[in-house]
Design an enzyme around this catalytic site. Structure first.
Site, mmCIF file in Angstrom:
data_model
loop_
_atom_site.group_PDB
_atom_site.id
_atom_site.type_symbol
_atom_site.label_atom_id
_atom_site.label_comp_id
_atom_site.label_asym_id
_atom_site.label_seq_id
_atom_site.Cartn_x
_atom_site.Cartn_y
_atom_site.Cartn_z
ATOM 1 N N ARG A 107 73.917 -23.583 11.527
ATOM 2 C CA ARG A 107 73.966 -23.573 12.919
ATOM 3 C C ARG A 107 72.737 -22.466 13.507
ATOM 4 N NH1 ARG A 107 79.589 -22.757 16.173
ATOM 5 N NH2 ARG A 107 79.524 -20.737 15.398
ATOM 6 N N HIS A 111 73.860 -26.172 19.874
ATOM 7 C CA HIS A 111 73.611 -27.339 20.915
ATOM 8 C C HIS A 111 73.386 -28.513 20.681
ATOM 9 C CE1 HIS A 111 72.845 -25.138 24.981
ATOM 10 N NE2 HIS A 111 72.489 -24.218 23.999
ATOM 11 N N ASP A 112 74.014 -29.008 19.094
ATOM 12 C CA ASP A 112 73.719 -30.305 18.492
ATOM 13 C C ASP A 112 74.685 -31.120 19.581
ATOM 14 O OD1 ASP A 112 74.341 -32.655 16.957
ATOM 15 O OD2 ASP A 112 73.421 -31.602 15.445
ATOM 16 N N CYS A 173 66.234 -25.203 28.493
ATOM 17 C CA CYS A 173 67.377 -24.581 28.486
ATOM 18 C C CYS A 173 67.354 -23.248 27.521
ATOM 19 C CB CYS A 173 68.514 -25.652 27.924
ATOM 20 S SG CYS A 173 69.942 -24.700 27.606
ATOM 21 N N GLY A 177 68.898 -23.005 20.376
ATOM 22 C CA GLY A 177 68.208 -22.184 19.238
ATOM 23 C C GLY A 177 66.979 -22.785 18.790
ATOM 24 N N TYR A 471 65.651 -40.287 20.391
ATOM 25 C CA TYR A 471 65.066 -38.957 19.956
ATOM 26 C C TYR A 471 66.409 -38.121 19.198
ATOM 27 C CZ TYR A 471 63.635 -34.283 21.338
ATOM 28 O OH TYR A 471 62.946 -32.758 20.939
ATOM 29 N N TYR A 474 68.656 -35.337 20.899
ATOM 30 C CA TYR A 474 69.802 -35.968 21.464
ATOM 31 C C TYR A 474 70.612 -36.850 20.679
ATOM 32 C CZ TYR A 474 66.590 -34.778 25.722
ATOM 33 O OH TYR A 474 65.825 -34.083 26.595
#
Length: 531
Positions: A107, A111-112, A173, A177, A471, A474
């Site tokens: 991690r 944001h996954d 954003c 990361g 993608y 996303y």
């Protein structure tokens, strides 16, 4: 160097055998002994390794959980969280995870969209890279070394400290990361000019399955190709990236103009579909569709669809207005709709901050929305018909929640081959769609996910085919998933892999098979190995 009994007790803390099976307790003890023994200074272990009984375990675990769908008591928690401050801590974590049968999740900022960097259904640990966040910018050579735990906001901030005339083509954003963003592709407001973040990576450092540190030279061009757009978590732990920073002008221009259906938004969107990808590469002009309150919509309804056209132009307002009056006069753009600013101020603008804010807001990791969310994505190679758009508006008004973000391609993206790096979505695409819905209460989860799936089903006739592309950044587990046991076949993974990677998927599997033949680095959508 063997760990002492005293050091082991310090690591175990108040760990009680009650509530643990003999096997799980034995695994904990074995891992702790192994981890300390693999460090040059065993006493470092207590500073970087958290057990479920560590006082700050919960706060560290939750600090980067951006999607509250995975913040509940039923979600399996990691047995350990490793917070490395040196690459040797990553090496020890990999060696000892292999020895004790633990999966590794990596991690950088959480944001996954499907939580795969911090959620698993089998015993696992998290390597959380937030302490590895140094950034060294070299303006003279137009490059920077960025550790994977840094955020995009921190990278933009550091570049601006050195020069206001350089930037980097990545997302808007600020709390994302760089690790996951870079390895999945990474696009933003200047990608039509400079390509993806992944297109501008010139070196990287990775710890492989054997605990070895590799650079571009030692990893070879195949692996270097794969980690640029193919997702880093399938191949090792990438802890640092060397990127090419790019020049930006002293003045950029932004605008955001909004129209409802009653104000002619549909005609404008039809025109946008035909021109946005053909505009000068210095112009980024996206469209956002959402449901809004209305006082002028058709009888019996108090809702309408609002379309926002937002833009960044790498230049001054006069030239931008001239270009759009020539290529998109229907938009009716006027000088008073626009604002000139510096590029770093545009970073604040697109991140949702005031351009008058201190740049230090880009360093705040707590500003991002934290709630429940679900996302999907599509690519389009031709415009949606007028009839198709009318149906889309009806769906949006029925469901109310989903937002569509339409991102134009073209420019530099059409000049790069689909196989240049692992990211394949280049020529032929006129725009991409991110479908996004969020909500605040857990008991609304099923309603919102079902709503999203109905919308996605409706769009099938209008988007890319064979495959219906998606993608990677996303992330969407609806597309398919691997077996937790790690024995997913190529055919099984091909179902979702073709959507993310198109014809690059088979090469990614070959690279994975060569560098991680036992499939140690795996998750629900990691690259599989050939038998």
């Amino acid at each position: 160097m063997a760990v002492t009994n005293f050091e082991l007790l310090l690591l175990l803390g108040t760990l009680s055998i009650s509530g643990f099976s003999a096997t799980s307790y034995s695994t904990e003890v074995s891992f702790l002994q192994c981890f300390s023994s693999n460090l040059q200074h065993p006493n470092e272990a207590s500073n970087v390794l958290l057990t479920t009984n560590s006082s700050n375990y919960s706060s560290v675990l939750q600090s980067s959980i951006r999607n509250h769908r995975f913040l509940n008591n039923s979600t399996l928690k990691p047995q350990f969280i490793i917070t490395p401050s040196h690459v040797s801590h990553i090496q020890a974590a990999i060696r000892c995870s292999k020895q004790n049968g633990l999966q590794v999740r990596v991690r950088s900022a959480g944001h996954d969209y499907e939580g795969l960097s911090y959620v698993a259904d089998v015993p696992f640990l998290i390597i959380d890279l937030f302490n590895l966040r140094s950034i060294r910018v070299d303006i003279e050579n137009e490059s920077a070394w960025v550790e994977s735990g840094a955020t995009l906001g921190e990278l933009y901030h550091k570049i601006a400290e050195k020069s206001k005339l350089y930037g980097f083509p990545a997302g808007s954003c600020s709390t994302v990361g760089v690790g996951g963003h870079f390895s999945g592709g990474g696009f933003g407001t200047i990608f039509r000019k400079y390509g993806l973040a992944a297109d501008n990576i010139i070196d990287a450092k990775i710890v492989d399955v054997n605990g070895k540190i590799l650079t571009r030279k030692s990893m070879g061009e195949d692996l270097f190709w794969a980690i640029r757009g193919g997702g880093g978590a399938s191949f090792g732990v990438i802890f640092s990236w060397k990127v090419k920073i790019v020049p930006v002008p002293q003045t950029v221009t932004v605008f955001n103009v909004r129209y409802t259906l009653e104000q002619g938004a549909s005609k404008l969107l039809q025109k946008w579909q035909n021109v946005a990808h053909e505009l000068d590469e210095d112009i980024f002009l996206h469209a956002v569709l959402e449901v809004a309150d209305s006082t002028t919509s058709s009888a019996g309804s108090n809702k309408t669809v609002l379309v926002s056209f937002g833009s960044l132009y790498l230049g001054g307002v006069e030239k931008l207005v001239s270009l759009l009056q020539e290529s998109f006069p229907q938009l009716g753009l006027m000088r008073e709709n626009c604002t000139e600013m510096t590029w770093i101020q545009s970073v604040l603008y697109f991140a949702g901050f005031s351009t008058k804010d201190s740049l230090n807001v880009l360093l705040d990791r707590s500003t991002q929305y934290k709630g429940f969310l679900k996302a999907k994505s599509d690519y389009l190679t031709k415009p949606v018909s007028e009839t198709g758009l009318e149906g889309l508006y009806r769906i949006l008004l029925e469901e109310e929640a989903p937002v569509l973000i339409l991102t134009p391609y073209g420019g530099r993206m059409s000049e790069i081959s689909d196989s240049e790096i692992a990211f394949p979505h280049r020529k032929g695409n006129i725009y991409a769609i991110q479908y996004l819905t969020n909500w605040d209460e857990e008991d609304e989860t099923e309603k919102h996910i079902s709503s999203m799936r109905r919308l996605y089903k409706y769009m099938k006739p209008y988007v890319s085919k064979a495959p219906r592309a998606a993608y990677l950044n996303y992330r969407d587990l609806d597309l398919g998933r691997n077996n937790n046991a790690g024995n997913s076949s190529y055919a099984q993974a091909y179902v979702w892999g073709l959507k993310y990677f198109k014809n690059n998927f088979k090469r990614l599997v070959r690279v994975k098979t060569a560098v991680d033949p036992d499939n140690f680095f795996r998750n629900e959508q990691s690259i599989p190995v050939f038998p």
